[in-house]
Design a protein around this motif. Structure first.
Motif, PDB file in Angstrom:
ATOM      1  N   THR A   5      51.990   7.862  30.200  1.00 46.01           N
ATOM      2  CA  THR A   5      51.518   9.353  29.842  1.00 46.01           C
ATOM      3  C   THR A   5      50.416   9.935  30.640  1.00 46.01           C
ATOM      4  O   THR A   5      50.140  11.096  30.482  1.00 46.01           O
ATOM      5  N   TYR A  15      49.247  13.977  32.199  1.00 48.47           N
ATOM      6  CA  TYR A  15      47.952  14.729  32.489  1.00 48.47           C
ATOM      7  C   TYR A  15      47.437  15.123  33.624  1.00 48.47           C
ATOM      8  O   TYR A  15      46.723  16.069  34.078  1.00 48.47           O
ATOM      9  N   ALA A  55      41.898  15.309  35.275  1.00 49.10           N
ATOM     10  CA  ALA A  55      43.168  14.987  34.149  1.00 49.10           C
ATOM     11  C   ALA A  55      42.383  14.732  32.958  1.00 49.10           C
ATOM     12  O   ALA A  55      42.806  15.105  31.608  1.00 49.10           O
ATOM     13  N   SER A  56      40.940  14.001  32.973  1.00 45.10           N
ATOM     14  CA  SER A  56      40.156  13.793  31.527  1.00 45.10           C
ATOM     15  C   SER A  56      39.885  15.228  30.906  1.00 45.10           C
ATOM     16  O   SER A  56      39.889  15.272  29.779  1.00 45.10           O
ATOM     17  N   SER A  76      42.786  17.292  29.537  1.00 45.18           N
ATOM     18  CA  SER A  76      43.360  16.318  28.547  1.00 45.18           C
ATOM     19  C   SER A  76      42.617  16.861  27.187  1.00 45.18           C
ATOM     20  O   SER A  76      43.086  16.618  25.960  1.00 45.18           O
ATOM     21  N   ARG A  97      47.497  19.588  25.186  1.00 45.50           N
ATOM     22  CA  ARG A  97      48.073  18.445  24.320  1.00 45.50           C
ATOM     23  C   ARG A  97      49.291  18.849  23.712  1.00 45.50           C
ATOM     24  O   ARG A  97      50.206  18.086  23.531  1.00 45.50           O
ATOM     25  N   GLN A 127      56.549  14.197  25.498  1.00 48.77           N
ATOM     26  CA  GLN A 127      56.327  12.721  25.270  1.00 48.77           C
ATOM     27  C   GLN A 127      57.331  12.335  24.176  1.00 48.77           C
ATOM     28  O   GLN A 127      58.191  11.510  24.496  1.00 48.77           O
ATOM     29  N   GLU A 187      52.454   4.120  27.416  1.00 45.55           N
ATOM     30  CA  GLU A 187      50.904   3.532  27.384  1.00 45.55           C
ATOM     31  C   GLU A 187      50.186   5.208  27.714  1.00 45.55           C
ATOM     32  O   GLU A 187      50.416   6.168  28.071  1.00 45.55           O
ATOM     33  N   ARG A 201      46.461   7.242  25.632  1.00 45.32           N
ATOM     34  CA  ARG A 201      45.062   7.173  24.659  1.00 45.32           C
ATOM     35  C   ARG A 201      45.558   7.311  23.184  1.00 45.32           C
ATOM     36  O   ARG A 201      44.700   6.944  22.476  1.00 45.32           O
ATOM     37  N   ARG A 227      34.121   8.699  31.908  1.00 43.17           N
ATOM     38  CA  ARG A 227      35.465   9.113  31.387  1.00 43.17           C
ATOM     39  C   ARG A 227      35.804   8.460  30.060  1.00 43.17           C
ATOM     40  O   ARG A 227      36.282   9.371  29.250  1.00 43.17           O
ATOM     41  N   ASP A 248      37.045  10.617  27.128  1.00 46.21           N
ATOM     42  CA  ASP A 248      38.371  10.604  26.254  1.00 46.21           C
ATOM     43  C   ASP A 248      38.093  10.140  24.690  1.00 46.21           C
ATOM     44  O   ASP A 248      38.944  10.636  24.123  1.00 46.21           O
ATOM     45  N   ARG A 264      36.093  13.444  22.556  1.00 49.64           N
ATOM     46  CA  ARG A 264      36.630  14.694  22.493  1.00 49.64           C
ATOM     47  C   ARG A 264      37.182  14.938  20.870  1.00 49.64           C
ATOM     48  O   ARG A 264      37.493  14.179  20.322  1.00 49.64           O
TER      49      ARG A 264
END
Ligand code: DC
Length: 223
Positions: free
Chosen positions: A34, A38, A98-99, A102, A108, A115, A127, A129, A179, A183, A186
């Motif tokens: 996944t 992102y 991407a971070s 996201s 999202r 997803q 797979e 976060r 990162r 992640d 947030r």
């Protein structure tokens, strides 16, 4: 065994991709990365000159973005509106972007549906976060794969150094730490283990050992 939905969450460099891919192979399941989704949004944003906090621009991009994975002999390929973007999403610039994207609600929300549609039939290893916490809270088996920052940075450094000779371990470690902070810190769907996730520290284990351990846990949960 009925087809299960398995989730694997954890920070960058914990070994999620390698392990998820192997586990899916062993079970004859689909593997869904996944993070690549992102990254695809981040690539579309760069291409359109959209900055990561421009929610309107991101919403417009998501509305016109059709993402799908397709299997190939070299592993899954990701297509965005028909273009194969598998390699283009792996640059350091896209990694950091991407971070950033996201953390945006519009992104999202859009990817949540993408997803869930991909997971509808089960028989998959997802797979990411927030797989076990947000996207698939009812997943059959949830794993949280972790390792200390030094181990994860060294792994990533070795992967990168195999392709390029001028890479600095301390810079890789610093970028990974930044990162991780983005992640996990947030407000929306932060990286954290689901309450019912099986936690595995991958630092002292080989890939085979992690996969074997996961297979044992999956079999045990299905009895
Ligand atoms: O797994 P990766 O490094 O390719 O992921 C890229 C970024 O995407 C990561 O920094 C955080 C974000 N991501 C996310 O927020 N939720 C996911 N399920 C997967 C990735």
């Amino acid at each position: 065994m009925t087809p299960l939905l398995i989730t694997i969450d954890g920070p960058a460099g914990a070994g999620k991709s390698t392990v998820s891919c192997r586990l899916a192979e062993q079970l004859g399941y689909t593997y869904v990365d996944t993070g690549a989704l992102y990254r695809a949004v981040a690539l579309a944003a760069v291409t359109k000159g959209c900055v990561p906090d421009d929610d309107r621009g991101l919403a417009e991009i998501c509305t016109h973005l059709a993402l799908r994975f397709e299997n190939s002999l070299k592993g899954p390929r990701l297509y965005a509106n028909g273009d194969d973007i598998t390699e283009r999403i792996r640059t350091p610039e896209i990694t950091m972007l991407a971070s950033a994207v996201s953390a945006r609600h519009v992104v999202r929300e859009y990817l949540l549906e993408v997803q869930r549609a991909m997971g509808r039939r089960g028989g998959a290893v997802f797979e990411g976060r927030d797989m076990g916490t947000v996207v698939f809270p009812d997943a059959d088996v949830k794993f949280y794969l972790d390792a200390d920052l030094d181990t994860r940075a060294l792994r990533r450094f070795k992967e990168l150094a195999a392709g390029e000779s001028s890479i600095d371990l301390s810079k890789v470690r610093e970028a990974m730490k930044r990162r991780d902070e983005n992640d996990s810190g947030r407000a929306l769907a932060p990286l954290k283990p689901a309450a019912d996730a099986i936690r595995i520290d991958s630092a002292p284990l080989t890939v085979d050992e992690v996969v074997e351990l996961m297979l044992r846990k999956i079999r045990a949960s299905n009895n």
